[in-house]
Design a protein around this motif. Structure first.
Motif, PDB file in Angstrom:
ATOM      1  N   GLY A 148       0.819  -1.208   0.000  1.00 25.55           N
ATOM      2  CA  GLY A 148       0.000   0.000   0.000  1.00 25.55           C
ATOM      3  C   GLY A 148       0.851   1.255   0.000  1.00 25.55           C
ATOM      4  O   GLY A 148       1.836   1.371  -0.737  1.00 25.55           O
ATOM      5  N   ASP A 149       0.507   2.189   0.851  1.00 24.37           N
ATOM      6  CA  ASP A 149       1.224   3.468   0.915  1.00 24.37           C
ATOM      7  C   ASP A 149       2.636   3.330   1.480  1.00 24.37           C
ATOM      8  O   ASP A 149       3.435   4.274   1.396  1.00 24.37           O
ATOM      9  N   ASP A 150       2.948   2.181   2.076  1.00 26.86           N
ATOM     10  CA  ASP A 150       4.275   1.969   2.660  1.00 26.86           C
ATOM     11  C   ASP A 150       5.250   1.320   1.675  1.00 26.86           C
ATOM     12  O   ASP A 150       6.329   0.867   2.084  1.00 26.86           O
ATOM     13  N   LEU A 151       4.882   1.256   0.402  1.00 26.38           N
ATOM     14  CA  LEU A 151       5.738   0.620  -0.593  1.00 26.38           C
ATOM     15  C   LEU A 151       7.076   1.341  -0.698  1.00 26.38           C
ATOM     16  O   LEU A 151       7.117   2.549  -0.946  1.00 26.38           O
ATOM     17  N   PRO A 152       8.204   0.626  -0.537  1.00 19.59           N
ATOM     18  CA  PRO A 152       9.525   1.253  -0.696  1.00 19.59           C
ATOM     19  C   PRO A 152       9.754   1.666  -2.148  1.00 19.59           C
ATOM     20  O   PRO A 152       9.218   1.065  -3.078  1.00 19.59           O
ATOM     21  N   GLU A 153      10.563   2.701  -2.344  1.00 19.36           N
ATOM     22  CA  GLU A 153      10.835   3.170  -3.708  1.00 19.36           C
ATOM     23  C   GLU A 153      11.609   2.125  -4.504  1.00 19.36           C
ATOM     24  O   GLU A 153      11.301   1.862  -5.661  1.00 19.36           O
ATOM     25  N   HIS A 154      12.606   1.527  -3.886  1.00 17.87           N
ATOM     26  CA  HIS A 154      13.417   0.507  -4.548  1.00 17.87           C
ATOM     27  C   HIS A 154      13.240  -0.806  -3.775  1.00 17.87           C
ATOM     28  O   HIS A 154      13.838  -0.996  -2.716  1.00 17.87           O
ATOM     29  N   LEU A 155      12.432  -1.701  -4.322  1.00 17.91           N
ATOM     30  CA  LEU A 155      12.103  -2.951  -3.630  1.00 17.91           C
ATOM     31  C   LEU A 155      12.654  -4.138  -4.403  1.00 17.91           C
ATOM     32  O   LEU A 155      12.345  -4.326  -5.580  1.00 17.91           O
ATOM     33  N   LEU A 156      13.478  -4.935  -3.750  1.00 20.16           N
ATOM     34  CA  LEU A 156      13.967  -6.189  -4.315  1.00 20.16           C
ATOM     35  C   LEU A 156      13.026  -7.293  -3.851  1.00 20.16           C
ATOM     36  O   LEU A 156      12.962  -7.595  -2.657  1.00 20.16           O
ATOM     37  N   ALA A 157      12.293  -7.881  -4.794  1.00 15.67           N
ATOM     38  CA  ALA A 157      11.259  -8.851  -4.454  1.00 15.67           C
ATOM     39  C   ALA A 157      11.661 -10.245  -4.916  1.00 15.67           C
ATOM     40  O   ALA A 157      12.050 -10.441  -6.070  1.00 15.67           O
ATOM     41  N   PHE A 158      11.551 -11.211  -4.005  1.00 15.66           N
ATOM     42  CA  PHE A 158      11.831 -12.607  -4.323  1.00 15.66           C
ATOM     43  C   PHE A 158      10.539 -13.416  -4.242  1.00 15.66           C
ATOM     44  O   PHE A 158       9.857 -13.389  -3.214  1.00 15.66           O
ATOM     45  N   HIS A 159      10.215 -14.135  -5.315  1.00 15.54           N
ATOM     46  CA  HIS A 159       9.162 -15.153  -5.266  1.00 15.54           C
ATOM     47  C   HIS A 159       9.876 -16.497  -5.311  1.00 15.54           C
ATOM     48  O   HIS A 159      10.355 -16.925  -6.368  1.00 15.54           O
ATOM     49  N   LEU A 160       9.981 -17.143  -4.156  1.00  9.83           N
ATOM     50  CA  LEU A 160      10.746 -18.375  -4.048  1.00  9.83           C
ATOM     51  C   LEU A 160       9.838 -19.548  -3.713  1.00  9.83           C
ATOM     52  O   LEU A 160       9.230 -19.607  -2.650  1.00  9.83           O
ATOM     53  N   GLY A 161       9.742 -20.457  -4.648  1.00  7.72           N
ATOM     54  CA  GLY A 161       8.994 -21.690  -4.461  1.00  7.72           C
ATOM     55  C   GLY A 161       9.637 -22.737  -5.340  1.00  7.72           C
ATOM     56  O   GLY A 161      10.827 -22.658  -5.655  1.00  7.72           O
ATOM     57  N   ASN A 162       8.869 -23.751  -5.759  1.00  6.36           N
ATOM     58  CA  ASN A 162       9.425 -24.722  -6.697  1.00  6.36           C
ATOM     59  C   ASN A 162       9.840 -24.016  -7.987  1.00  6.36           C
ATOM     60  O   ASN A 162      10.832 -24.352  -8.610  1.00  6.36           O
ATOM     61  N   GLY A 163       9.072 -23.003  -8.364  1.00  2.69           N
ATOM     62  CA  GLY A 163       9.498 -22.046  -9.378  1.00  2.69           C
ATOM     63  C   GLY A 163       9.975 -20.806  -8.648  1.00  2.69           C
ATOM     64  O   GLY A 163       9.347 -20.380  -7.678  1.00  2.69           O
ATOM     65  N   ALA A 164      11.090 -20.240  -9.062  1.00  2.00           N
ATOM     66  CA  ALA A 164      11.668 -19.121  -8.314  1.00  2.00           C
ATOM     67  C   ALA A 164      12.093 -18.009  -9.261  1.00  2.00           C
ATOM     68  O   ALA A 164      12.624 -18.262 -10.347  1.00  2.00           O
ATOM     69  N   SER A 165      11.847 -16.786  -8.827  1.00  2.00           N
ATOM     70  CA  SER A 165      12.276 -15.624  -9.602  1.00  2.00           C
ATOM     71  C   SER A 165      12.460 -14.447  -8.664  1.00  2.00           C
ATOM     72  O   SER A 165      12.099 -14.510  -7.479  1.00  2.00           O
ATOM     73  N   LEU A 166      13.014 -13.369  -9.211  1.00  2.00           N
ATOM     74  CA  LEU A 166      13.079 -12.119  -8.460  1.00  2.00           C
ATOM     75  C   LEU A 166      12.697 -10.980  -9.382  1.00  2.00           C
ATOM     76  O   LEU A 166      12.661 -11.115 -10.606  1.00  2.00           O
ATOM     77  N   CYS A 167      12.367  -9.852  -8.773  1.00  2.00           N
ATOM     78  CA  CYS A 167      11.914  -8.700  -9.545  1.00  2.00           C
ATOM     79  C   CYS A 167      12.435  -7.426  -8.902  1.00  2.00           C
ATOM     80  O   CYS A 167      12.375  -7.259  -7.681  1.00  2.00           O
ATOM     81  N   ALA A 168      12.962  -6.534  -9.730  1.00  2.00           N
ATOM     82  CA  ALA A 168      13.343  -5.194  -9.291  1.00  2.00           C
ATOM     83  C   ALA A 168      12.136  -4.289  -9.464  1.00  2.00           C
ATOM     84  O   ALA A 168      11.682  -4.060 -10.587  1.00  2.00           O
ATOM     85  N   ILE A 169      11.576  -3.817  -8.344  1.00  2.00           N
ATOM     86  CA  ILE A 169      10.360  -3.008  -8.378  1.00  2.00           C
ATOM     87  C   ILE A 169      10.699  -1.587  -7.938  1.00  2.00           C
ATOM     88  O   ILE A 169      11.067  -1.352  -6.784  1.00  2.00           O
TER      89      ILE A 169
END
Length: 352
Positions: free
Chosen positions: A179-200
């Motif tokens: 929401g409103d607390d979203l960081p400007e530079h967020l490194l996001a990891f989706h880690l499961g059997n399928g795994a990726s990351l995203c620069a947000i």
């Protein structure tokens, strides 16, 4: 109420949400094409559904008995894995949208046809019910050209060989969760059997680790992650195209390194192969993370989601240890909920 459907190759999962995005009921039909189960809330019934249409019919009957009949629904919303370059935002289902989904089937031949099967089956049963689609690739449509373009001839780029990125619904849900607390530079990891990351950056995807397919990027449960194209060509020459595809997607990754793709089990083992597999997973997650931080020009916070991201503290800790040179930043754990994001997308379109 909004019925969210996720039609896989041999399953049909559903979840119903109200206007406040509160989950009211969940269910699934498994093993479509043979003997399976219908699960709704805590009840389990043995069923046989030969097609997605059969599975949908069984599920709708069960939902009606539970008080969630078609006449109580305001809309249905679907997960579609690939939107290509055409479908880059959630959409209301129209004949044009259906044709667009069909047009990118070559980019996701194992997924889009199944997603369409659920959509078409519901359209036959309830033609007046508004339907919406959310696309797993759409969140990454904001990647700049320099991030999506492979350095290959224009003819191949025009033929669709480019980076698309996946897990977009998971990342979109993460942004909404902040929401409103979203960081400007967020490194996001989706880690499961399928795994990726995203620069947000500022709530938008700037770069992501998966590319033309979900095979590239991080080490995964059964996928190899990044591998030199020349190595793939050599394997294909000796094994054949089909077997190479199966090997890289089904029996590589953690499975190949330690004989098991279950991170929980690997963390409980103390043998060298298991320890190496876990380290490989963390090392390549952190190594790709460095690239993502460069892409967005800074780092204000890190967020983990997915089965491993949410539950495997040793994995999170090791990745953050490898990234310690970037400085101390807040670390967040976000519950993965693609179905909620799909319902959120549908509500936004309904209220537009």
């Amino acid at each position: 109420m909004i019925l969210v459907l996720n039609a896989g190759s041999s399953s049909l999962k559903i979840e119903v949400f109200d206007e406040n995005l509160t989950s009211l009921i969940t269910g699934a039909v498994t093993n479509i094409g043979t003997d399976g189960e219908l699960k709704l809330r805590k009840s389990v019934t043995q069923v046989t559904a030969l097609t997605h249409a059969d599975a949908l019919s069984l599920m709708l009957d069960a939902l009606t008995e539970a008080g969630f009949g078609i006449d109580t629904l305001s809309a249905a919303a679907h997960r579609v894995v690939h939107g290509g370059t055409i479908l880059t935002r959630p959409a209301k289902v129209t004949p044009e949208v259906i044709r667009a989904i069909e047009s990118v089937i070559p980019l996701a031949p194992l997924h889009n046809p199944n997603n369409l099967a659920g959509l078409m089956a519901l359209q036959k049963v309830a033609p007046e019910l508004p339907q919406y689609c959310s696309f797993g690739t759409a969140f990454h449509a904001t990647n700049p050209d320099v991030a999506i373009r492979y350095a290959i001839p224009q003819t191949q780029h025009d033929a669709g060989i480019r980076r698309y990125g996946f897990h977009g619904l998971s990342y979109a849900n993460m942004v909404a969760d902040f929401g409103d607390d979203l960081p400007e530079h967020l490194l996001a990891f989706h880690l499961g059997n399928g795994a990726s990351l995203c620069a947000i950056k500022d709530g938008k995807s700037i770069a992501t680790s998966m590319g033309y397919s979900p095979l590239s990027g991080l080490t995964m449960g059964t996928r190899s992650g990044d591998i030199d194209g020349a190595a793939v060509l050599r394997m294909s020459q000796s094994l054949g195209e089909e077997e190479t595809d199966r090997m890289l997607n089904k029996v590589s990754g953690l499975q190949a390194l330690a004989g098991d793709n279950n991170m929980k089990t690997l963390l409980q083992r103390d043998d060298a192969a298991a320890q190496f597999a876990v380290e490989h997973f963390c090392y390549w997650a952190a190594r790709h993370a460095g690239s993502a931080v460069v892409a967005m020009g800074g780092l204000d916070a890190v967020a983990f989601t997915g089965g491993i991201g949410e539950n495997a503290a040793p994995v999170r800790d090791r990745i953050m240890e490898l990234l310690a040179f970037l400085g101390t930043v807040p670390v967040h754990i976000i519950e993965a909920d693609e179905e909620k994001q799909i319902a959120r997308d549908a509500l936004a379109l309904m209220n537009a």
